[in-house]
Design an enzyme around this catalytic site. Structure first.
Site, PDB file in Angstrom:
ATOM      1  N   LEU A   1       0.844  -1.197   0.000  1.00  0.00           N
ATOM      2  CA  LEU A   1       0.000   0.000   0.000  1.00  0.00           C
ATOM      3  C   LEU A   1       0.879   1.247   0.000  1.00  0.00           C
ATOM      4  CD1 LEU A   1      -3.141   0.236   0.006  1.00  0.00           C
ATOM      5  CD2 LEU A   1      -2.940   1.045   2.353  1.00  0.00           C
ATOM      6  N   GLY A   2       1.685   1.372  -1.071  1.00  0.00           N
ATOM      7  CA  GLY A   2       2.448   2.592  -1.298  1.00  0.00           C
ATOM      8  C   GLY A   2       1.611   3.578  -2.087  1.00  0.00           C
TER       9      GLY A   2
ATOM     10  N   ILE B   1       1.063   3.888  -5.355  1.00  0.00           N
ATOM     11  CA  ILE B   1       0.194   3.261  -6.338  1.00  0.00           C
ATOM     12  C   ILE B   1      -0.856   2.400  -5.648  1.00  0.00           C
ATOM     13  CG2 ILE B   1       0.133   1.556  -8.202  1.00  0.00           C
ATOM     14  CD1 ILE B   1       2.858   2.643  -9.115  1.00  0.00           C
TER      15      ILE B   1
ATOM     16  N   ARG C   1       5.127  -4.269   5.130  1.00  0.00           N
ATOM     17  CA  ARG C   1       6.048  -4.681   6.178  1.00  0.00           C
ATOM     18  C   ARG C   1       5.608  -4.167   7.544  1.00  0.00           C
ATOM     19  NH1 ARG C   1      11.650  -2.700   3.734  1.00  0.00           N
ATOM     20  NH2 ARG C   1      10.228  -1.071   3.017  1.00  0.00           N
TER      21      ARG C   1
ATOM     22  N   ILE D   1       0.375  -5.890 -11.024  1.00  0.00           N
ATOM     23  CA  ILE D   1       0.923  -4.762 -11.791  1.00  0.00           C
ATOM     24  C   ILE D   1       2.253  -4.323 -11.183  1.00  0.00           C
ATOM     25  CG2 ILE D   1      -1.199  -3.905 -12.849  1.00  0.00           C
ATOM     26  CD1 ILE D   1       0.206  -2.516  -9.561  1.00  0.00           C
TER      27      ILE D   1
ATOM     28  N   ARG E   1       5.803  -6.503 -10.080  1.00  0.00           N
ATOM     29  CA  ARG E   1       6.898  -7.149 -10.782  1.00  0.00           C
ATOM     30  C   ARG E   1       6.560  -8.627 -10.916  1.00  0.00           C
ATOM     31  NH1 ARG E   1       7.957  -2.841 -12.316  1.00  0.00           N
ATOM     32  NH2 ARG E   1       9.911  -1.655 -12.122  1.00  0.00           N
TER      33      ARG E   1
ATOM     34  N   ASP F   1       0.027  -8.032 -15.673  1.00  0.00           N
ATOM     35  CA  ASP F   1       0.726  -7.123 -16.584  1.00  0.00           C
ATOM     36  C   ASP F   1       2.223  -7.385 -16.581  1.00  0.00           C
ATOM     37  OD1 ASP F   1       0.703  -4.765 -18.364  1.00  0.00           O
ATOM     38  OD2 ASP F   1       1.815  -3.804 -16.732  1.00  0.00           O
TER      39      ASP F   1
ATOM     40  N   GLU G   1       9.339 -12.235 -18.482  1.00  0.00           N
ATOM     41  CA  GLU G   1       9.271 -11.160 -19.470  1.00  0.00           C
ATOM     42  C   GLU G   1      10.655 -10.752 -19.979  1.00  0.00           C
ATOM     43  OE1 GLU G   1       8.764  -6.901 -17.477  1.00  0.00           O
ATOM     44  OE2 GLU G   1       7.206  -8.263 -16.735  1.00  0.00           O
TER      45      GLU G   1
ATOM     46  N   HIS H   1       3.193  -5.607 -19.833  1.00  0.00           N
ATOM     47  CA  HIS H   1       3.882  -4.658 -18.954  1.00  0.00           C
ATOM     48  C   HIS H   1       3.640  -3.222 -19.437  1.00  0.00           C
ATOM     49  CE1 HIS H   1       7.523  -4.188 -16.028  1.00  0.00           C
ATOM     50  NE2 HIS H   1       6.637  -3.216 -15.873  1.00  0.00           N
TER      51      HIS H   1
END
Length: 311
Positions: free
Chosen positions: A150-151, A153, A173, A229, A231, A255, A260, A278
């Site tokens: 929950l940063g 984005i 964390r 969305i 990594r 995504d 990839e 991506h």
């Protein structure tokens, strides 16, 4: 004197024009061009613009004696050797905030498409199947969305989901103080057991590798959907394929992939998987914002001022 920029990411012509107007650009969007550029021009390079996936190594930093700014185009920087740059006195920045809205929009689009089974319903129409022969799919109101990471984005994703009537939980964390009614879970598996759906929005790297594994998928359950969305490394692809094939979860919308730019072969034939290349952070507005942010950081460094988005 015009500064020399090593550009390691592909950028559309309209946005590259902003860089060409300011810098001597060495365009190296693939491994062969990158190696050739460093072999021929390492002594000339003042600035590097890359991204978290493409990165820039300690060895590459070491062969660029004039390098003064190493920049990630987007928010991610997991493959930039930040410690090596700092040790050499090279400033480091990223594109934090430049594509947050675009990524959040894409995440909600993926979640909606997965939960409402839009690809499957479209295929049914094309096959001549009408709604009475199709299963019913849930709407968002009252569903529990778990956000892993929950940063900036993640918060935008949560806000969009809440506007659809979803109930929000999250795993970080440590708990945040600015999350309103969102419930905190100290383990990803506990969040998954509570949630109906999961969105992965955490940074990449060793600390979050396979944060969504077989145990988390089992806890999410047969009605759950997973969106990534963040990594590709954040989800265990083999475990995800097994869970989808066995019906232990309902769907996935991704995504990003461990493989990839190659597609995830284990997922390609599954009807309840949505894949995009991506592209979550890419829009005309967001790409322009990343380029303008890089230019602003380079200008600030030249003036001896603090970077706008330092690492």
């Amino acid at each position: 004197m015009t500064e020399t920029l090593l550009l390691l990411v592909p950028i559309a012509a309209e946005h590259k024009a902003l860089l060409l107007a300011r810098f001597n650009v060495i365009d190296a969007p693939d491994a062969a061009a990158r190696a050739a550029a460093l072999a021929a021009h390492a002594g000339e390079i003042d600035l590097v613009l890359t991204n978290g996936s493409v990165g820039f190594t300690a060895a590459e930093i070491a062969v660029c004696p004039k390098l003064k700014l190493l920049a990630a185009q987007g928010a991610g920087y997991e493959n930039l050797d930040v410690a090596a740059a700092r040790a050499r006195g090279v400033a480091v920045c990223n594109g934090a905030g430049t594509n947050d809205d675009c990524v959040a929009d894409h995440a909600l689009a993926l979640l909606l498409a997965s939960v409402r089974a839009l690809p499957q319903q479209g295929a049914a129409v094309r096959a001549g199947v009408w709604r009475d022969a199709l299963p019913l799919y849930p709407h968002f109101g009252g569903r529990r969305l778990g956000v892993i990471g929950l940063g900036a984005i993640g918060r935008k994703i949560a806000a969009r989901a809440a506007a659809f009537g979803m109930v929000i939980g999250y795993h970080n964390r440590r708990p945040r103080a600015d999350t309103g009614d969102a419930a905190y879970f100290d383990r990803a598996v506990a969040l998954a057991a509570w949630a109906d759906d999961l969105v992965v929005a955490t940074p990449g790297g060793a600390a979050t590798r396979h944060v969504v594994d077989a145990e988390v998928l089992a806890a999410l359950g047969a009605g759950g959907h997973v969106v990534n969305i963040a990594r590709g490394s954040c989800i265990d692809t083999a475990a995800l394929a097994a869970a989808l094939l066995a019906g232990r979860i309902a769907g996935a919308a991704l995504d990003v992939y461990e493989s990839e730019p190659q597609p995830p072969l284990a997922l390609l034939g599954l009807p309840n998987v949505i894949l995009t290349p991506h592209i979550a952070g890419w829009s005309p507005q967001s790409i322009r914002a990343t380029v303008e942010n890089f230019i602003a950081n380079a200008d600030a460094l030249r003036r001896g001022e603090a970077l706008l988005t330092p690492l």
